[in-house]
Design a protein around this motif. Structure first.
Motif: not given
Length: 100
Positions: A29-57
């Motif tokens: 269960l802890v390993v699965l939660m850690s995998l979720e953290l990995l994927l959410n960290s990537v999502n934070v970067n996707f959204i931040a760069f999308g907002h920075y470049y005014d792109d919704y992709r």
């Protein structure tokens, strides 16, 4: 306005915490939660760069990652419930049921 590098630092911190959880913990269960953290960290970067470049992709791609993660969690929790019923343990080292 929050600078872009703050989001990158947050993403890196979440990624490091998630990677440490995957590599150092033995509870599934802890390993699965850690995998979720990995994927959410990537999502934070996707959204931040999308907002920075005014792109919704980046935001659209983050939504797809969230949907795939939800499906992965549903399948993994189903497997864990079946495993807990049969083995009564959730330690990674003690589970050898799925070996071929």
């Amino acid at each position: 306005m929050v600078p872009l590098w703050w989001y990158i630092v947050l993403g890196v911190a979440l990624f490091v915490i998630g990677a440490a959880g995957v590599l150092l913990r033995r509870n599934i269960l802890v390993v699965l939660m850690s995998l979720e953290l990995l994927l959410n960290s990537v999502n934070v970067n996707f959204i931040a760069f999308g907002h920075y470049y005014d792109d919704y992709r980046g935001q659209i791609f983050a939504i797809f990652v969230i949907a795939i993660t939800a499906a992965e969690v549903a399948v993994a929790l189903g497997i864990l419930v079946a495993l807990a019923r049969n083995k009564s343990t959730l330690k990674v080292d003690e589970v050898s049921m799925m070996k071929g």
